[in-house]
Design a protein around this motif. Sequence first.
Motif, PDB file in Angstrom:
ATOM      1  N   MET A 133       0.817  -1.196   0.000  1.00 39.85           N
ATOM      2  CA  MET A 133       0.000   0.000   0.000  1.00 39.85           C
ATOM      3  C   MET A 133       0.863   1.263   0.000  1.00 39.85           C
ATOM      4  N   HIS A 134       1.892   1.263   0.856  1.00 32.42           N
ATOM      5  CA  HIS A 134       2.774   2.414   0.976  1.00 32.42           C
ATOM      6  C   HIS A 134       3.473   2.707  -0.347  1.00 32.42           C
ATOM      7  N   GLU A 135       3.978   1.663  -1.005  1.00 30.59           N
ATOM      8  CA  GLU A 135       4.704   1.857  -2.262  1.00 30.59           C
ATOM      9  C   GLU A 135       3.790   2.405  -3.352  1.00 30.59           C
ATOM     10  N   THR A 136       2.577   1.894  -3.429  1.00 30.45           N
ATOM     11  CA  THR A 136       1.623   2.359  -4.436  1.00 30.45           C
ATOM     12  C   THR A 136       1.269   3.825  -4.202  1.00 30.45           C
ATOM     13  N   LEU A 137       1.012   4.167  -2.966  1.00 33.91           N
ATOM     14  CA  LEU A 137       0.684   5.551  -2.633  1.00 33.91           C
ATOM     15  C   LEU A 137       1.861   6.469  -2.942  1.00 33.91           C
ATOM     16  N   TYR A 138       3.061   6.003  -2.636  1.00 30.98           N
ATOM     17  CA  TYR A 138       4.272   6.777  -2.924  1.00 30.98           C
ATOM     18  C   TYR A 138       4.416   6.998  -4.428  1.00 30.98           C
ATOM     19  N   LEU A 139       4.145   5.974  -5.224  1.00 34.54           N
ATOM     20  CA  LEU A 139       4.230   6.129  -6.680  1.00 34.54           C
ATOM     21  C   LEU A 139       3.187   7.113  -7.210  1.00 34.54           C
ATOM     22  N   PHE A 140       1.979   7.082  -6.657  1.00 34.31           N
ATOM     23  CA  PHE A 140       0.958   8.064  -7.037  1.00 34.31           C
ATOM     24  C   PHE A 140       1.410   9.473  -6.662  1.00 34.31           C
ATOM     25  N   HIS A 141       2.045   9.600  -5.505  1.00 31.71           N
ATOM     26  CA  HIS A 141       2.549  10.897  -5.062  1.00 31.71           C
ATOM     27  C   HIS A 141       3.621  11.403  -6.031  1.00 31.71           C
ATOM     28  N   LEU A 142       4.549  10.533  -6.400  1.00 34.66           N
ATOM     29  CA  LEU A 142       5.591  10.925  -7.356  1.00 34.66           C
ATOM     30  C   LEU A 142       5.000  11.304  -8.713  1.00 34.66           C
ATOM     31  N   LEU A 143       4.074  10.504  -9.185  1.00 33.48           N
ATOM     32  CA  LEU A 143       3.433  10.792 -10.467  1.00 33.48           C
ATOM     33  C   LEU A 143       2.726  12.145 -10.417  1.00 33.48           C
ATOM     34  N   ALA A 144       2.005  12.406  -9.344  1.00 32.13           N
ATOM     35  CA  ALA A 144       1.314  13.687  -9.207  1.00 32.13           C
ATOM     36  C   ALA A 144       2.304  14.847  -9.151  1.00 32.13           C
ATOM     37  N   ALA A 145       3.437  14.652  -8.480  1.00 31.74           N
ATOM     38  CA  ALA A 145       4.454  15.710  -8.408  1.00 31.74           C
ATOM     39  C   ALA A 145       4.999  16.032  -9.795  1.00 31.74           C
ATOM     40  N   TYR A 146       5.337  15.012 -10.557  1.00 31.05           N
ATOM     41  CA  TYR A 146       5.890  15.252 -11.892  1.00 31.05           C
ATOM     42  C   TYR A 146       4.835  15.780 -12.858  1.00 31.05           C
ATOM     43  N   LEU A 147       3.589  15.352 -12.707  1.00 31.39           N
ATOM     44  CA  LEU A 147       2.512  15.925 -13.516  1.00 31.39           C
ATOM     45  C   LEU A 147       2.303  17.393 -13.153  1.00 31.39           C
ATOM     46  N   SER A 148       2.397  17.704 -11.879  1.00 31.14           N
ATOM     47  CA  SER A 148       2.212  19.077 -11.422  1.00 31.14           C
ATOM     48  C   SER A 148       3.243  20.002 -12.058  1.00 31.14           C
TER      49      SER A 148
ATOM     50  N   LEU B 258       0.628   9.779   3.341  1.00 36.71           N
ATOM     51  CA  LEU B 258       1.982   9.248   3.556  1.00 36.71           C
ATOM     52  C   LEU B 258       2.577   9.768   4.865  1.00 36.71           C
ATOM     53  N   MET B 259       2.330  11.031   5.154  1.00 35.77           N
ATOM     54  CA  MET B 259       2.860  11.627   6.377  1.00 35.77           C
ATOM     55  C   MET B 259       2.378  10.848   7.611  1.00 35.77           C
ATOM     56  N   PHE B 260       1.095  10.519   7.633  1.00 32.55           N
ATOM     57  CA  PHE B 260       0.559   9.771   8.771  1.00 32.55           C
ATOM     58  C   PHE B 260       1.007   8.313   8.749  1.00 32.55           C
ATOM     59  N   MET B 261       1.165   7.745   7.562  1.00 30.63           N
ATOM     60  CA  MET B 261       1.599   6.349   7.466  1.00 30.63           C
ATOM     61  C   MET B 261       3.010   6.150   8.014  1.00 30.63           C
ATOM     62  N   VAL B 262       3.905   7.098   7.714  1.00 33.91           N
ATOM     63  CA  VAL B 262       5.299   6.943   8.140  1.00 33.91           C
ATOM     64  C   VAL B 262       5.596   7.694   9.441  1.00 33.91           C
ATOM     65  N   SER B 263       4.572   8.359   9.995  1.00 36.76           N
ATOM     66  CA  SER B 263       4.699   9.083  11.267  1.00 36.76           C
ATOM     67  C   SER B 263       5.835  10.100  11.260  1.00 36.76           C
ATOM     68  N   GLN B 264       5.912  10.866  10.185  1.00 36.99           N
ATOM     69  CA  GLN B 264       6.863  11.977  10.111  1.00 36.99           C
ATOM     70  C   GLN B 264       6.052  13.229   9.821  1.00 36.99           C
ATOM     71  N   TYR B 265       6.326  14.294  10.588  1.00 35.59           N
ATOM     72  CA  TYR B 265       5.462  15.456  10.551  1.00 35.59           C
ATOM     73  C   TYR B 265       6.273  16.745  10.403  1.00 35.59           C
ATOM     74  N   PRO B 266       5.679  17.740   9.700  1.00 38.73           N
ATOM     75  CA  PRO B 266       6.331  19.052   9.645  1.00 38.73           C
ATOM     76  C   PRO B 266       6.460  19.630  11.050  1.00 38.73           C
ATOM     77  N   PHE B 267       7.493  20.406  11.258  1.00 37.46           N
ATOM     78  CA  PHE B 267       7.812  21.049  12.524  1.00 37.46           C
ATOM     79  C   PHE B 267       8.261  20.044  13.581  1.00 37.46           C
ATOM     80  N   VAL B 268       8.376  18.779  13.190  1.00 41.05           N
ATOM     81  CA  VAL B 268       8.997  17.755  14.022  1.00 41.05           C
ATOM     82  C   VAL B 268      10.223  17.244  13.273  1.00 41.05           C
TER      83      VAL B 268
END
Length: 125
Positions: A1-16, A57-67
Amino acid sequence: MHETLYLFHLLAAYLSIGLFIARGYLLFSDSAWFHHRALKAIPSAVDAILLTTALILMFMVSQYPFVDHWLTVKVIGLVAYIVCGAIALGSQKARPVRMGFFFAAIAIFFYVIMVSVTRNPLLFA
């Protein structure tokens, strides 16, 4: 699930960034296509997907801005990219100023990508 979501995130970034560059090209070449409704709606949809996948992804990997410093820099970079992009594509400022903001937005975007890859705001340290 994480890898698929990450790939969608990358695709959206490059499309953007691809859509941003295309819209900038159309604007600066005085093309009527710049004002086409689809070229305003599609980037918004892609950016919504980008933001949604980022939040999940941020919640899945438990990494947050300002932390986590690298993620804080990504968020600040994202805001800077949006501001520069808005001035470049939507402002009534002089053409050279808008072009400057256009290229600044592209540079900021690729800086954010490199921070994502290295997870280091300094990129090299």
